[in-house]
Design an enzyme around this catalytic site. Structure first.
Site, short mmCIF file in Angstrom:
data_model
loop_
_atom_site.label_atom_id
_atom_site.label_comp_id
_atom_site.label_asym_id
_atom_site.label_seq_id
_atom_site.Cartn_x
_atom_site.Cartn_y
_atom_site.Cartn_z
N ASP A 79 65.45 -7.46 13.25
CA ASP A 79 66.25 -6.28 13.55
C ASP A 79 66.94 -5.68 12.33
O ASP A 79 68.12 -5.90 12.09
CB ASP A 79 67.30 -6.64 14.62
CG ASP A 79 66.61 -7.11 15.88
OD1 ASP A 79 66.06 -6.27 16.60
OD2 ASP A 79 66.59 -8.34 16.12
N GLY A 118 69.48 -14.98 4.79
CA GLY A 118 68.61 -15.04 3.62
C GLY A 118 68.37 -13.63 3.09
O GLY A 118 69.16 -12.71 3.36
N ASP A 119 67.27 -13.48 2.39
CA ASP A 119 66.98 -12.24 1.68
C ASP A 119 67.02 -10.99 2.59
O ASP A 119 67.69 -10.01 2.27
CB ASP A 119 65.58 -12.40 1.06
CG ASP A 119 65.25 -11.26 0.15
OD1 ASP A 119 66.07 -10.97 -0.72
OD2 ASP A 119 64.19 -10.64 0.35
N ASP A 143 64.29 -22.26 2.22
CA ASP A 143 63.36 -21.97 1.11
C ASP A 143 64.01 -22.09 -0.27
O ASP A 143 63.30 -22.20 -1.27
CB ASP A 143 62.78 -20.56 1.25
CG ASP A 143 62.11 -20.32 2.59
OD1 ASP A 143 61.68 -21.30 3.23
OD2 ASP A 143 62.03 -19.15 3.02
N MET A 185 57.03 -25.52 4.31
CA MET A 185 57.42 -24.11 4.27
C MET A 185 57.96 -23.74 2.89
O MET A 185 57.91 -24.54 1.96
CB MET A 185 58.47 -23.84 5.34
CG MET A 185 57.90 -23.73 6.73
SD MET A 185 59.19 -23.32 7.92
CE MET A 185 58.20 -22.78 9.31
O1 F6P Z 1 62.41 -18.33 5.49
C1 F6P Z 1 62.39 -19.47 6.29
C2 F6P Z 1 61.02 -19.72 6.87
O2 F6P Z 1 61.07 -20.91 7.61
C3 F6P Z 1 59.89 -19.78 5.84
O3 F6P Z 1 59.86 -20.99 5.14
C4 F6P Z 1 58.70 -19.52 6.71
O4 F6P Z 1 57.66 -18.97 5.95
C5 F6P Z 1 59.23 -18.53 7.72
O5 F6P Z 1 60.64 -18.66 7.72
C6 F6P Z 1 58.72 -18.75 9.12
O6 F6P Z 1 59.17 -17.72 9.93
P1 F6P Z 1 59.09 -17.75 11.52
O7 F6P Z 1 60.23 -18.59 12.03
O8 F6P Z 1 59.22 -16.33 11.93
O9 F6P Z 1 57.77 -18.36 11.89
#
Ligand code: F6P
Length: 364
Positions: A79, A118-119, A143, A185
Site C-alpha cells: 500500500d 524497510g526500504d 535482509d 532470503m
Molecule cells: O524483505 C524481506 C523479505 O523477506 C525478502 O527477504 C524476501 O525476498 C521478501 O521479503 C519476501 O516477500 P513476501 O513476504 O511478499 O513473499
C-alpha cells in the site's frame, strides 16, 4: 506540523520481521513513562493510514509482547499511498492519495509518526516528511540491506534460523553422501547467506554481489570429495545469479510496490551440482521461517534501543530521520540519505575474505 508533541502514532509496514513488537513496546513505554505522551498504533501499515484505522496503545496493550514474533499492529507490503491502485473501467490506475493519510493524522491529532519499516515503507516515510509530517524511521528488515545503519533489527534472528537449518542439513547430507543447497532470503543482498554460511560451516556461499561460475563451485566440492568428504553444504542467497544468468524470479506480485519475489535458484544450483559433482543433491528453500517467530536476544536488545531512541528523536524535534546503529552506538541519519542507497555485501570486505581464507568458495 506543530512541533509541540503530545500524541504520537506508531506504524509497522512492509514484510514482518522478528523484533517489531519489541520496538513497539519500547517506543510506547518510553513515550508514556518518560514523556507522558498519548500513543496510537496505525493498523496494517499504510492501508491503516489511508483508512484512518488507529488503535490506542497503552502499557496494558503492549504488555508481554517483547518475545512475540510478527506485529500486533499488522503489516502490509502493498500500500504505497503515493501510487495507490484503483480499478477504473476494468483497468488499474495509480493515484496519489497521500493527502488522505495526512488528513487522517491531522484529524486524529497526531503530532508525529514513527514508521518501522524497510526500504519501501521508509521511502513513503521520506515522502511524507517532505510533505511536512513529523516522521522518524526505524530500520526493519531481515535482509540488512538498509543504508546508514550497520544492522537492521530482525537480521540476527534470520541468521540464527538459517544457521540452525545448516546444522540440521549437515547431518542428513553426511548420512546420504549428498550436496544440500539451502536457499535463504535477502532480496538483492547476500547478508543472510554470508553470515549464516560462515556460522553454519558452508562449503560454498553464493550471493548476488559475487556472480558465480557453477564449475568453480563444483570444482571445490569435487576436491572435498577426493579428500574423502562425500557431502557438501551450499548456501544460496535467493538473489544469487551465475556469471551468465539472471536472478530466479518465483512470483510477480502486481499490486506490490516492489513486485518481484525471488525464489528457486537453489533448485537450479542443486540440479547442476548433481551432474557436475556426481553426488545426489537436494534443495531446501527456507522461506518465511526466517521471518517468523521470536526474536533473538540481540534483536530484542537492538529493537528496544531503536524504539527508545526513536521517541527521543521525536521529542528532540529531529524529524525526517531514521535511527541507526553505528558500531555499538545509536545514531541517526536523514531518510533522504537512507533511501535509494541499498547496502550490499562488499566482495572485498573482511567477512568474505575470512570465509575465503578458510576455504569457502563463492564460485568466483
Ligand atoms: O524483505 C524481506 C523479505 O523477506 C525478502 O527477504 C524476501 O525476498 C521478501 O521479503 C519476501 O516477500 P513476501 O513476504 O511478499 O513473499
Amino acid at each position: 506540523m506543530d512541533k509541540i508533541i503530545k500524541r504520537i502514532a506508531i506504524m509497522t509496514g512492509g514484510g514482518d520481521c522478528p523484533g517489531l513488537n519489541a520496538v513497539i513496546r519500547a517506543a510506547v513505554r518510553t513515550a508514556i513513562m518518560k514523556y507522558g505522551l498519548e500513543v496510537v498504533g496505525v493498523k496494517e501499515g499504510y492501508k491503516g493510514l489511508y483508512k484512518g484505522d488507529f488503535v490506542k496503545l497503552d502499557l496494558n496493550t503492549i504488555s508481554g509482547i517483547l518475545p512475540r514474533g510478527g506485529t500486533i499492529l499488522y503489516s502490509s507490503n502493498k500500500d504505497n499511498l503515493f501510487l495507490y491502485p484503483f480499478v477504473e473501467d476494468g483497468k488499474t490506475v495509480l493515484k496519489d492519495v497521500s493527502d488522505v493519510g495526512l488528513n487522517n493524522l491531522k484529524n486524529a491529532g497526531i503530532d508525529a509518526l514513527i514508521i518501522i519499516g524497510g526500504d519501501g515503507t521508509l521511502t513513503s516515510g521520506r515522502d511524507y516528511a517532505r510533505k511536512g509530517v513529523n516522521i522518524v524511521g526505524v530500520p526493519k528488515t531481515i535482509d540488512n540491506d538498509l543504508a546508514s545503519t550497520d544492522t537492521t533489527f530482525g537480521f540476527d534472528t534470520a541468521v540464527a534460523v538459517a544457521t540452525e537449518a545448516l546444522d540440521r542439513l549437515h547431518t542428513t547430507a553426511e548420512s546420504h553422501h549428498r550436496i544440500m543447497c539451502l536457499e535463504v532470503m535477502g532480496r538483492y543482498a547476500g547478508w543472510i547467506a554470508l553470515h549464516a554460511g560462515v556460522a553454519g560451516g558452508a562449503d560454498a556461499i553464493l550471493i548476488p554481489e559475487i556472480p558465480y561460475d557453477i564449475n568453480k563451485v563444483a570444482e571445490a566440492l569435487l576436491t572435498r570429495k577426493d579428500n574423502g568428504k562425500e557431502f557438501g553444504i551450499v548456501v544460496v542467497a535467493e538473489g544469487a545469479k551465475s556469471l551468465t544468468g539472471e536472478m530466479v524470479v518465483n512470483q510477480v506480485v502486481e499490486n506490490s510496490p516492489d513486485p518481484i519475489r525471488l525464489g528457486g535458484v537453489a533448485n537450479v544450483v542443486a540440479n547442476q551440482l548433481e551432474k557436475l559433482v556426481g553426488l545426489e543433491s537436494r534443495a531446501t528453500i527456507l522461506g518465511h521461517l526466517q521471518r517468523g517467530g521470536s526474536p533473538s536476544a540481540f534483536d530484542r536488545i537492538l529493537s528496544t534501543r531503536y524504539g527508545v531512541r526513536a521517541v527521543e528523536l521525536v521529542m528532540e524535534g529531529k524529524f525526517g530521520n531514521m535511527v541507526t546503529l553505528k558500531g555499538n552506538k545509536m545514531s541517526f541519519d536523514t531518510l533522504e540519505n537512507v533511501i535509494g542507497q541499498e547496502k550490499c555485501v562488499d566482495p572485498d570486505g573482511e567477512l568474505v575474505q575470512t570465509a575465503k581464507k578458510i576455504g569457502v568458495t563463492f564460485g568466483d
